[in-house]
Design a protein around this motif. Structure first.
Motif, PDB file in Angstrom:
ATOM      1  N   VAL A  64     -25.237  -0.453 100.933  1.00 37.56           N
ATOM      2  CA  VAL A  64     -23.880   0.098 100.913  1.00 37.56           C
ATOM      3  C   VAL A  64     -22.857  -1.031 100.863  1.00 37.56           C
ATOM      4  CG1 VAL A  64     -22.159   1.347 102.306  1.00 37.56           C
ATOM      5  CG2 VAL A  64     -24.447   2.300 102.002  1.00 37.56           C
ATOM      6  N   SER A  65     -23.050  -2.041 101.683  1.00 40.11           N
ATOM      7  CA  SER A  65     -22.138  -3.179 101.708  1.00 40.11           C
ATOM      8  C   SER A  65     -22.034  -3.834 100.327  1.00 40.11           C
ATOM      9  CB  SER A  65     -22.609  -4.198 102.744  1.00 40.11           C
ATOM     10  OG  SER A  65     -21.833  -5.365 102.669  1.00 40.11           O
ATOM     11  N   ASN A  66     -23.172  -4.102  99.722  1.00 39.61           N
ATOM     12  CA  ASN A  66     -23.154  -4.717  98.393  1.00 39.61           C
ATOM     13  C   ASN A  66     -22.565  -3.780  97.340  1.00 39.61           C
ATOM     14  OD1 ASN A  66     -24.165  -7.251  99.039  1.00 39.61           O
ATOM     15  ND2 ASN A  66     -26.283  -6.630  98.745  1.00 39.61           N
ATOM     16  N   SER A  67     -22.849  -2.494  97.444  1.00 42.88           N
ATOM     17  CA  SER A  67     -22.338  -1.526  96.470  1.00 42.88           C
ATOM     18  C   SER A  67     -20.816  -1.459  96.494  1.00 42.88           C
ATOM     19  CB  SER A  67     -22.902  -0.127  96.754  1.00 42.88           C
ATOM     20  OG  SER A  67     -24.303  -0.112  96.633  1.00 42.88           O
ATOM     21  N   LEU A  68     -20.234  -1.537  97.684  1.00 44.36           N
ATOM     22  CA  LEU A  68     -18.781  -1.448  97.811  1.00 44.36           C
ATOM     23  C   LEU A  68     -18.054  -2.621  97.154  1.00 44.36           C
ATOM     24  CD1 LEU A  68     -18.478  -0.079 101.451  1.00 44.36           C
ATOM     25  CD2 LEU A  68     -18.070   1.159  99.304  1.00 44.36           C
ATOM     26  N   TRP A  69     -18.708  -3.750  97.079  1.00 44.45           N
ATOM     27  CA  TRP A  69     -18.130  -4.912  96.377  1.00 44.45           C
ATOM     28  C   TRP A  69     -18.514  -4.903  94.900  1.00 44.45           C
ATOM     29  CZ3 TRP A  69     -14.537  -6.936  99.189  1.00 44.45           C
ATOM     30  CH2 TRP A  69     -14.679  -7.022 100.562  1.00 44.45           C
ATOM     31  N   PHE A  70     -19.735  -4.498  94.632  1.00 45.18           N
ATOM     32  CA  PHE A  70     -20.270  -4.555  93.270  1.00 45.18           C
ATOM     33  C   PHE A  70     -19.496  -3.678  92.281  1.00 45.18           C
ATOM     34  CE2 PHE A  70     -23.186  -2.744  90.078  1.00 45.18           C
ATOM     35  CZ  PHE A  70     -23.547  -3.903  89.407  1.00 45.18           C
ATOM     36  N   LEU A  71     -19.220  -2.439  92.658  1.00 50.44           N
ATOM     37  CA  LEU A  71     -18.574  -1.527  91.702  1.00 50.44           C
ATOM     38  C   LEU A  71     -17.193  -2.003  91.252  1.00 50.44           C
ATOM     39  CD1 LEU A  71     -19.638   2.035  92.882  1.00 50.44           C
ATOM     40  CD2 LEU A  71     -20.218   0.895  90.728  1.00 50.44           C
ATOM     41  N   PRO A  72     -16.251  -2.263  92.158  1.00 47.77           N
ATOM     42  CA  PRO A  72     -14.932  -2.663  91.672  1.00 47.77           C
ATOM     43  C   PRO A  72     -14.943  -4.002  90.940  1.00 47.77           C
ATOM     44  CG  PRO A  72     -14.979  -2.710  94.081  1.00 47.77           C
ATOM     45  CD  PRO A  72     -16.265  -2.103  93.620  1.00 47.77           C
ATOM     46  N   LEU A  73     -15.747  -4.951  91.417  1.00 42.68           N
ATOM     47  CA  LEU A  73     -15.802  -6.241  90.716  1.00 42.68           C
ATOM     48  C   LEU A  73     -16.425  -6.082  89.326  1.00 42.68           C
ATOM     49  CD1 LEU A  73     -16.745  -8.553  93.705  1.00 42.68           C
ATOM     50  CD2 LEU A  73     -14.623  -8.652  92.368  1.00 42.68           C
ATOM     51  N   SER A  74     -17.419  -5.220  89.219  1.00 41.04           N
ATOM     52  CA  SER A  74     -18.016  -4.949  87.902  1.00 41.04           C
ATOM     53  C   SER A  74     -16.977  -4.368  86.951  1.00 41.04           C
ATOM     54  CB  SER A  74     -19.184  -3.975  88.035  1.00 41.04           C
ATOM     55  OG  SER A  74     -20.287  -4.571  88.666  1.00 41.04           O
ATOM     56  N   TRP A  75     -16.223  -3.382  87.443  1.00 46.27           N
ATOM     57  CA  TRP A  75     -15.215  -2.762  86.587  1.00 46.27           C
ATOM     58  C   TRP A  75     -14.140  -3.758  86.173  1.00 46.27           C
ATOM     59  CZ3 TRP A  75     -15.427   1.743  90.475  1.00 46.27           C
ATOM     60  CH2 TRP A  75     -16.439   2.643  90.092  1.00 46.27           C
ATOM     61  N   LEU A  76     -13.781  -4.672  87.065  1.00 49.70           N
ATOM     62  CA  LEU A  76     -12.790  -5.692  86.703  1.00 49.70           C
ATOM     63  C   LEU A  76     -13.323  -6.617  85.613  1.00 49.70           C
ATOM     64  CD1 LEU A  76     -11.317  -6.570  90.215  1.00 49.70           C
ATOM     65  CD2 LEU A  76     -10.160  -5.357  88.341  1.00 49.70           C
ATOM     66  N   VAL A  77     -14.583  -7.028  85.726  1.00 52.08           N
ATOM     67  CA  VAL A  77     -15.168  -7.877  84.676  1.00 52.08           C
ATOM     68  C   VAL A  77     -15.261  -7.099  83.371  1.00 52.08           C
ATOM     69  CG1 VAL A  77     -17.250  -9.102  83.915  1.00 52.08           C
ATOM     70  CG2 VAL A  77     -16.373  -9.432  86.238  1.00 52.08           C
ATOM     71  N   LEU A  78     -15.602  -5.832  83.450  1.00 51.36           N
ATOM     72  CA  LEU A  78     -15.719  -5.013  82.245  1.00 51.36           C
ATOM     73  C   LEU A  78     -14.376  -4.818  81.540  1.00 51.36           C
ATOM     74  CD1 LEU A  78     -18.441  -2.548  83.444  1.00 51.36           C
ATOM     75  CD2 LEU A  78     -18.575  -3.950  81.375  1.00 51.36           C
ATOM     76  N   LEU A  79     -13.271  -5.061  82.232  1.00 52.73           N
ATOM     77  CA  LEU A  79     -11.974  -5.063  81.550  1.00 52.73           C
ATOM     78  C   LEU A  79     -11.922  -6.166  80.491  1.00 52.73           C
ATOM     79  CD1 LEU A  79      -9.480  -4.520  84.519  1.00 52.73           C
ATOM     80  CD2 LEU A  79     -10.076  -2.882  82.715  1.00 52.73           C
ATOM     81  N   GLN A  80     -12.682  -7.223  80.714  1.00 44.88           N
ATOM     82  CA  GLN A  80     -12.780  -8.308  79.732  1.00 44.88           C
ATOM     83  C   GLN A  80     -13.759  -7.949  78.615  1.00 44.88           C
ATOM     84  OE1 GLN A  80      -9.988 -10.151  80.645  1.00 44.88           O
ATOM     85  NE2 GLN A  80     -11.192 -11.951  80.141  1.00 44.88           N
ATOM     86  N   GLY A  81     -14.759  -7.135  78.927  1.00 43.13           N
ATOM     87  CA  GLY A  81     -15.712  -6.702  77.913  1.00 43.13           C
ATOM     88  C   GLY A  81     -17.149  -6.691  78.411  1.00 43.13           C
ATOM     89  N   ARG A  82     -17.988  -5.970  77.699  1.00 39.75           N
ATOM     90  CA  ARG A  82     -19.416  -5.885  78.061  1.00 39.75           C
ATOM     91  C   ARG A  82     -20.120  -7.221  77.888  1.00 39.75           C
ATOM     92  NH1 ARG A  82     -21.432  -0.060  75.701  1.00 39.75           N
ATOM     93  NH2 ARG A  82     -19.989   1.170  76.946  1.00 39.75           N
ATOM     94  N   ARG A  83     -19.700  -7.967  76.884  1.00 42.08           N
ATOM     95  CA  ARG A  83     -20.297  -9.291  76.655  1.00 42.08           C
ATOM     96  C   ARG A  83     -20.077 -10.173  77.884  1.00 42.08           C
ATOM     97  NH1 ARG A  83     -17.249 -13.902  73.562  1.00 42.08           N
ATOM     98  NH2 ARG A  83     -15.687 -12.801  74.734  1.00 42.08           N
TER      99      ARG A  83
END
Length: 184
Positions: A64-83
């Motif tokens: 749970v701890s890792n998931s709470l950080w992983f999701l928003p940070l993933s979405w922020l990186v994905l703003l730059q692109g999937r690559r």
């Protein structure tokens, strides 16, 4: 539809699908194996452990701890692109190899990837020098900068793999440099 809207819509489900893997593993681990089925990266262990370690956790609290950080940070990186997102994962895996080869303790969990995502976000804006990317880097620093002390062994809680955090962060920095170099 703007390019940003397309990236946001196209990348929304990717981290959720990725996160389904460790949640499935942890459910099976707890229900079938009583919490004893871990897939860590261990010194002298199989290279497969490097690949499975991000998807293995020491119980639901860890996940749970890792998931709470992983999701928003993933979405922020994905703003730059999937690559860029893929580059972070590859960077994290690449930097985990020396830890696997030379570090005397095993580790597992998504936190290395979390720190990789953060490392990428903190650096990419300064490399690209575009307003949107700079704002993303500043937002990441202000929102997630409190995670940075865990990169140091004397500020990391006992039992937490600071070297896994540091190698993940280095993987994210490496990804930012690689993506920037490719785009220039």
């Amino acid at each position: 539809m703007t390019p940003l809207t397309t990236r946001v819509r196209g990348g929304f489900w990717l981290p959720i699908l990725v996160l389904a893997v460790p949640w499935g593993q942890e459910l099976i681990d707890q229900l079938v194996f009583g919490g004893q089925w871990n897939l860590p990266m261990e010194p002298g262990g199989s290279f497969l452990g490097v690949l499975t370690a991000p998807f293995s956790h020491a119980g639901f609290a860890h996940l749970v701890s890792n998931s709470l950080w992983f999701l928003p940070l993933s979405w922020l990186v994905l703003l730059q692109g999937r690559r860029d997102y893929l580059a972070v994962w590859l960077g994290v895996y690449l930097m985990a190899i020396p830890v696997w080869l030379f570090w005397p303790y095993g580790s597992h969990g998504l936190s290395g990837v979390v720190y990789g995502l953060l490392g990428y976000l903190l650096l990419v804006g300064w490399l690209e020098k575009r307003v949107g990317s700079l704002l993303l880097s500043v937002f990441a620093l202000l929102s997630y900068g409190a995670l940075l002390p865990s990169l140091l062994p004397f500020l990391s809680p006992p039992g937490v793999s600071w070297i896994g955090h540091l190698s993940g962060f280095a993987g994210g920095v490496l990804a930012a440099f690689a993506v920037h170099k490719e785009s220039t």
